[in-house]
Design a protein around this motif. Structure first.
Motif, mmCIF file in Angstrom:
data_model
loop_
_atom_site.group_PDB
_atom_site.id
_atom_site.type_symbol
_atom_site.label_atom_id
_atom_site.label_comp_id
_atom_site.label_asym_id
_atom_site.label_seq_id
_atom_site.Cartn_x
_atom_site.Cartn_y
_atom_site.Cartn_z
ATOM 1 N N GLN A 21 23.608 -47.581 17.671
ATOM 2 C CA GLN A 21 22.537 -47.246 18.609
ATOM 3 C C GLN A 21 21.838 -48.510 19.103
ATOM 4 O O GLN A 21 21.520 -48.629 20.289
ATOM 5 C CB GLN A 21 21.522 -46.301 17.956
ATOM 6 C CG GLN A 21 22.035 -44.893 17.793
ATOM 7 C CD GLN A 21 21.088 -44.007 16.997
ATOM 8 O OE1 GLN A 21 20.270 -44.479 16.215
ATOM 9 N NE2 GLN A 21 21.221 -42.700 17.203
ATOM 10 N N GLN A 28 21.714 -49.799 23.001
ATOM 11 C CA GLN A 28 20.452 -50.128 23.672
ATOM 12 C C GLN A 28 20.492 -51.532 24.262
ATOM 13 O O GLN A 28 20.058 -51.751 25.399
ATOM 14 C CB GLN A 28 19.273 -50.026 22.700
ATOM 15 C CG GLN A 28 18.867 -48.625 22.374
ATOM 16 C CD GLN A 28 17.736 -48.603 21.348
ATOM 17 O OE1 GLN A 28 17.512 -49.572 20.625
ATOM 18 N NE2 GLN A 28 17.030 -47.484 21.285
ATOM 19 N N GLU A 45 22.684 -51.485 27.324
ATOM 20 C CA GLU A 45 22.008 -50.820 28.435
ATOM 21 C C GLU A 45 20.963 -51.741 29.058
ATOM 22 O O GLU A 45 20.842 -51.823 30.282
ATOM 23 C CB GLU A 45 21.360 -49.512 27.970
ATOM 24 C CG GLU A 45 22.362 -48.403 27.697
ATOM 25 C CD GLU A 45 21.725 -47.156 27.097
ATOM 26 O OE1 GLU A 45 20.577 -47.225 26.578
ATOM 27 O OE2 GLU A 45 22.389 -46.103 27.119
ATOM 28 N N HIS A 46 20.207 -52.434 28.231
ATOM 29 C CA HIS A 46 19.197 -53.371 28.732
ATOM 30 C C HIS A 46 19.861 -54.523 29.488
ATOM 31 O O HIS A 46 19.356 -54.963 30.528
ATOM 32 C CB HIS A 46 18.331 -53.918 27.593
ATOM 33 C CG HIS A 46 17.419 -52.898 26.981
ATOM 34 N ND1 HIS A 46 16.427 -52.268 27.683
ATOM 35 C CD2 HIS A 46 17.365 -52.394 25.724
ATOM 36 C CE1 HIS A 46 15.790 -51.419 26.896
ATOM 37 N NE2 HIS A 46 16.350 -51.471 25.694
#
Length: 152
Positions: free
Chosen positions: A137, A141, A144-145
Motif C-alpha cells: 500500500q 501511494q 500514485e504521488h
C-alpha cells in the motif's frame, strides 16, 4: 524491506512497564491445557519449554491431526507426544521475505524469534501478510504521488 524486529514492534504494544511475553507451555502439560491457552490468548501456537530451553512447538494443526483425527484424549495426552521437536526460528534481523520463504518451504505458520538464544517473540503468517500488504500500500501511494506530481 521490513525486518522481524519491526514486525514485533508493530504488534500490539504492551502497557507501560509490561513485557510482551511469548506464551509458552511445558512438555508435561496436557494437550487440553495447551489448546485452552491458545484459545485464551487468541493464538495458534505455543513454544514448548523444558526449563529455559526450547523443546518444541505445538500448534492447532498438531491438535487437529494428532489428537482429533487419531481419536486421542487431549486431557490425558501430554504436549510432548504431539509437539514438533525440530523448531525453526528467525532473528530480529531477518526480513519478512526470508520468513515468508521459510514458512512456505516448510509449510508452517508460526516462527519463534530468538535473539542471542533468548526467546523474544513469535510471528505468524498473519503478521507477515499484514506487513506485506502495508508495504505494498505504501509503494502504491508513492507511485500514485509520483505519477500525479503530488508531493508528500
Amino acid at each position: 524491506m521490513t525486518s522481524v524486529a519491526q514486525i514485533l514492534k508493530s504488534k500490539t504494544e504492551p502497557q507501560p512497564g509490561e513485557n510482551r511475553p511469548v506464551v509458552t507451555i511445558t512438555a508435561d502439560a496436557s494437550v487440553y491445557e495447551a489448546v485452552k491457552m491458545m484459545a485464551a490468548h487468541h493464538i495458534g501456537a505455543l513454544v514448548v519449554l523444558d526449563g529455559t530451553e526450547i523443546a518444541g512447538i505445538v500448534t492447532e494443526r498438531d491438535y487437529a491431526r494428532k489428537i482429533v483425527l487419531m481419536d486421542r484424549s487431549s486431557k490425558t495426552t501430554p504436549v510432548r507426544d504431539i509437539m514438533t521437536r525440530q523448531v525453526r526460528y528467525v532473528t530480529p534481523a531477518d526480513s519478512a521475505e526470508q520468513c515468508m520463504a521459510l514458512m512456505t518451504t516448510h509449510r508452517m505458520r508460526h516462527l519463534p524469534v530468538l535473539d542471542n538464544e533468548q526467546l523474544i517473540g513469535m510471528i505468524s503468517i498473519g503478521d507477515l501478510v499484514k506487513t506485506i500488504i502495508t508495504d505494498q500500500q505504501f509503494t502504491i501511494q508513492q507511485l500514485e504521488h509520483y505519477i500525479t506530481g503530488v508531493r508528500t
